[in-house]
Design an enzyme around this catalytic site. Structure first.
Site, PDB file in Angstrom:
ATOM      1  N   CYS A 128       0.825  -1.217   0.000  1.00  0.00           N
ATOM      2  CA  CYS A 128       0.000   0.000   0.000  1.00  0.00           C
ATOM      3  C   CYS A 128       0.854   1.259   0.000  1.00  0.00           C
ATOM      4  O   CYS A 128       0.345   2.359  -0.178  1.00  0.00           O
ATOM      5  CB  CYS A 128      -0.924   0.004   1.204  1.00  0.00           C
ATOM      6  SG  CYS A 128      -1.922  -1.473   1.334  1.00  0.00           S
ATOM      7  N   HIS A 275      -2.707   6.756   4.045  1.00  0.00           N
ATOM      8  CA  HIS A 275      -3.288   5.606   3.355  1.00  0.00           C
ATOM      9  C   HIS A 275      -4.607   5.283   4.053  1.00  0.00           C
ATOM     10  O   HIS A 275      -4.686   5.230   5.274  1.00  0.00           O
ATOM     11  CB  HIS A 275      -2.317   4.426   3.441  1.00  0.00           C
ATOM     12  CG  HIS A 275      -2.948   3.127   3.061  1.00  0.00           C
ATOM     13  ND1 HIS A 275      -3.768   2.989   1.962  1.00  0.00           N
ATOM     14  CD2 HIS A 275      -2.911   1.899   3.651  1.00  0.00           C
ATOM     15  CE1 HIS A 275      -4.189   1.741   1.891  1.00  0.00           C
ATOM     16  NE2 HIS A 275      -3.697   1.067   2.906  1.00  0.00           N
ATOM     17  N   ASN A 305     -10.493   0.497   1.463  1.00  0.00           N
ATOM     18  CA  ASN A 305      -9.036   0.464   1.335  1.00  0.00           C
ATOM     19  C   ASN A 305      -8.653   0.082  -0.092  1.00  0.00           C
ATOM     20  O   ASN A 305      -8.831  -1.066  -0.494  1.00  0.00           O
ATOM     21  CB  ASN A 305      -8.488  -0.558   2.342  1.00  0.00           C
ATOM     22  CG  ASN A 305      -6.984  -0.721   2.273  1.00  0.00           C
ATOM     23  OD1 ASN A 305      -6.348  -0.237   1.337  1.00  0.00           O
ATOM     24  ND2 ASN A 305      -6.417  -1.406   3.250  1.00  0.00           N
TER      25      ASN A 305
HETATM   26  O1  UT7 Z   1      -3.859  -1.674   3.720  1.00  0.00           O
HETATM   27  C1  UT7 Z   1      -3.247  -2.730   4.353  1.00  0.00           C
HETATM   28  C2  UT7 Z   1      -3.202  -2.512   5.775  1.00  0.00           C
HETATM   29  N1  UT7 Z   1      -4.330  -3.124   6.451  1.00  0.00           N
HETATM   30  C3  UT7 Z   1      -4.749  -2.610   7.569  1.00  0.00           C
HETATM   31  O2  UT7 Z   1      -4.271  -1.592   7.991  1.00  0.00           O
HETATM   32  C4  UT7 Z   1      -5.801  -3.351   8.393  1.00  0.00           C
HETATM   33  C5  UT7 Z   1      -5.423  -3.354   9.844  1.00  0.00           C
HETATM   34  N2  UT7 Z   1      -6.355  -4.042  10.702  1.00  0.00           N
HETATM   35  C6  UT7 Z   1      -7.606  -3.548  10.967  1.00  0.00           C
HETATM   36  O3  UT7 Z   1      -7.981  -2.526  10.437  1.00  0.00           O
HETATM   37  C7  UT7 Z   1      -8.465  -4.276  11.970  1.00  0.00           C
HETATM   38  O4  UT7 Z   1      -7.671  -5.240  12.649  1.00  0.00           O
HETATM   39  C8  UT7 Z   1      -9.707  -4.979  11.336  1.00  0.00           C
HETATM   40  C9  UT7 Z   1     -10.695  -3.920  10.850  1.00  0.00           C
HETATM   41  C10 UT7 Z   1      -9.264  -5.846  10.189  1.00  0.00           C
HETATM   42  C11 UT7 Z   1     -10.393  -5.839  12.381  1.00  0.00           C
HETATM   43  O5  UT7 Z   1     -10.820  -5.031  13.467  1.00  0.00           O
HETATM   44  P1  UT7 Z   1     -10.603  -5.570  14.963  1.00  0.00           P
HETATM   45  O6  UT7 Z   1     -11.187  -4.572  15.858  1.00  0.00           O
HETATM   46  O7  UT7 Z   1      -9.130  -5.880  15.092  1.00  0.00           O
HETATM   47  O8  UT7 Z   1     -11.505  -6.861  15.012  1.00  0.00           O
HETATM   48  P2  UT7 Z   1     -11.060  -8.355  15.337  1.00  0.00           P
HETATM   49  O9  UT7 Z   1     -10.392  -8.964  14.164  1.00  0.00           O
HETATM   50  O10 UT7 Z   1     -10.348  -8.372  16.650  1.00  0.00           O
HETATM   51  O11 UT7 Z   1     -12.481  -9.026  15.548  1.00  0.00           O
HETATM   52  C12 UT7 Z   1     -13.355  -8.651  16.614  1.00  0.00           C
HETATM   53  C13 UT7 Z   1     -14.645  -9.408  16.457  1.00  0.00           C
HETATM   54  C14 UT7 Z   1     -14.445 -10.924  16.246  1.00  0.00           C
HETATM   55  O12 UT7 Z   1     -15.532 -11.568  16.876  1.00  0.00           O
HETATM   56  P3  UT7 Z   1     -15.317 -12.281  18.306  1.00  0.00           P
HETATM   57  O13 UT7 Z   1     -14.225 -13.291  18.098  1.00  0.00           O
HETATM   58  O14 UT7 Z   1     -14.914 -11.175  19.236  1.00  0.00           O
HETATM   59  O15 UT7 Z   1     -16.658 -12.855  18.584  1.00  0.00           O
HETATM   60  C15 UT7 Z   1     -14.593 -11.079  14.755  1.00  0.00           C
HETATM   61  O16 UT7 Z   1     -15.030 -12.359  14.373  1.00  0.00           O
HETATM   62  O17 UT7 Z   1     -15.341  -8.945  15.301  1.00  0.00           O
HETATM   63  C16 UT7 Z   1     -15.666 -10.056  14.456  1.00  0.00           C
HETATM   64  N3  UT7 Z   1     -15.624  -9.597  13.058  1.00  0.00           N
HETATM   65  C17 UT7 Z   1     -16.712  -9.121  12.449  1.00  0.00           C
HETATM   66  N4  UT7 Z   1     -17.990  -8.974  12.823  1.00  0.00           N
HETATM   67  C18 UT7 Z   1     -18.850  -8.452  11.934  1.00  0.00           C
HETATM   68  C19 UT7 Z   1     -14.543  -9.538  12.231  1.00  0.00           C
HETATM   69  N5  UT7 Z   1     -14.934  -9.029  11.045  1.00  0.00           N
HETATM   70  C20 UT7 Z   1     -16.261  -8.778  11.148  1.00  0.00           C
HETATM   71  C21 UT7 Z   1     -17.211  -8.250  10.252  1.00  0.00           C
HETATM   72  N6  UT7 Z   1     -18.492  -8.095  10.689  1.00  0.00           N
HETATM   73  N7  UT7 Z   1     -16.896  -7.865   8.997  1.00  0.00           N
END
Ligand code: UT7
Length: 348
Positions: A128, A275, A305
């Site tokens: 990116c 970004h 993104n």
């Molecule tokens: O451009 C390349 C660079 N990429 C990035 O910068 C991305 C960096 N990472 C992020 O932006 C975040 O880590 C994410 C947006 C990808 C994820 O957010 P998070 O707050 O870290 O969520 P998580 O992965 O810790 O998941 C929390 C909960 C989980 O459920 P449980 O296990 O707590 O029950 C996930 O299963 O949210 C759940 N979850 C969702 N729920 C509804 C994950 N994705 C989704 C979704 N809809 N789309």
């Protein structure tokens, strides 16, 4: 000698997919996506559209602007862009999703379709951060002399083709799009009073985090094999938490280092264009940096993104909406796959 941006352009597919559209087919919802990322929509390319197609449109818009064209007639735009393309010395394209693995580069495809007959062309694989790397590469090549005067720098992505649309952890995040700028070597100073253009760049990498964001298949480490039924590794994989932590630090450290090196503070900066990966990353970094929210430009709500395309896409949107004024000091900050990071300071 200065390296000034004389034209900007962008292109996004017309097909717009909302969070509710995704919620209709997988277990997610608008509230979760907005509150965790700031994303509301994304634009998705159709089956026949590749990164070079979007790049070509963005490039034509940037070249036409550099040639002084500001109308709506596509034919006239194409004529203005074609004239300017003949005078290009380099086409540099940052992408995670080239049209083909390895060769030909996507930049070569764009170079041919533009009729940039005098230009060299190459892709930059810096995740990116590809556009941030691309601007510095262009300035370096123009600065070497050798008669080079004008470069086209593009970020273009069709990540939807490698997105697992059943994985809610990644598919809600990405969108397709392209942005481009024309960079010209001019007689304006790049230092001291009256300086213009790209004045400073920081480029960094931390390959120890390479596995946090990757496309496993298709390269020489793990090539596709004839006759094989491919099920695993063909989609983009991400350890969201690891990349998140890396990204907050990358934005904070890059902004701090660039400001220190320039001897400036937040008050001197008109805009920071990060970004557009996640609005929460920007908010967390902003709090650490103590920079007011309104200095950060965010359009992630509309485009999600778009990887290497997100910064040039935002630049063009801001430019065409009159947000960038001559003499404004702006900072770009990229981060992503590799892992890579970096930023540019540009005097508009
Ligand atoms: O451009 C390349 C660079 N990429 C990035 O910068 C991305 C960096 N990472 C992020 O932006 C975040 O880590 C994410 C947006 C990808 C994820 O957010 P998070 O707050 O870290 O969520 P998580 O992965 O810790 O998941 C929390 C909960 C989980 O459920 P449980 O296990 O707590 O029950 C996930 O299963 O949210 C759940 N979850 C969702 N729920 C509804 C994950 N994705 C989704 C979704 N809809 N789309």
């Amino acid at each position: 000698m200065a390296f000034e941006i004389t034209g900007t352009g962008r292109a996004v597919p017309s097909h717009r997919v909302s969070n509710d559209d995704l919620a209709a087919r997988i277990d997610t919802n608008d509230e979760w996506i907005r509150s965790h990322t700031g994303i509301g929509n994304r634009h998705i390319a159709d089956e026949n559209t590749s990164s070079s197609d979007l790049a070509l449109e963005a490039a034509k818009n940037a070249l036409a602007m550099a040639a002084g064209f500001n109308g709506n007639d596509t034919g006239e735009r194409d004529r203005a862009a074609a004239e300017m393309a003949k005078d290009l010395d380099m086409v540099i394209l940052g992408t995670v999703m080239p049209d083909f693995i390895g060769t030909p580069s996507t930049a070569c495809i764009v170079q041919d379709k533009l009729g940039a007959v005098r230009a060299g062309a190459m892709d930059i694989a810096a995740g990116c951060t590809g556009f941030v790397y691309g601007l510095e590469t262009a300035a370096g090549l123009l600065g070497l002399g050798r008669g080079r005067k004008r470069a086209l720098v593009i970020g273009s992505e069709v990540l939807s083709k490698v997105t697992n649309w059943d994985d809610r952890g990644t598919c809600v995040l990405f969108g397709d799009g392209a942005g481009a700028v024309v960079m010209e070597k001019t007689d304006a100073p790049s230092e001291g009073p009256g300086r213009r253009g790209l004045v400073r760049t920081l480029l960094g990498a931390d390959g120890s985090g390479s596995e946090s964001l990757m496309l496993r298949r298709g390269g020489s480490r793990n090539p596709f094999k004839a006759g094989e039924t491919i099920e695993k590794g063909i989609y983009i994989e991400m350890n969201g938490q690891e990349v998140y932590n890396f990204a907050v630090k990358a934005v904070t450290d890059t902004a701090t280092a660039l400001m220190q090196a320039e001897g400036i503070g937040p008050d001197d900066i008109a805009w920071i264009i990060p970004h557009q990966a996640n609005a929460r990353i920007v908010q967390a970094a902003r709090r650490r940096l103590k920079v007011p929210a309104e200095k950060f430009y965010l359009n992630i709500e509309e485009y999600a993104n778009t990887s290497a395309a997100s910064i040039p896409l935002a630049l063009d949107e801001m430019n065409r909406n009159g947000k960038l004024k001559k003499g404004d000091l702006i900072m770009t900050i990229g981060f992503g796959g590799g892992l890579t990071y970096g930023g540019n300071i540009i005097l508009w």
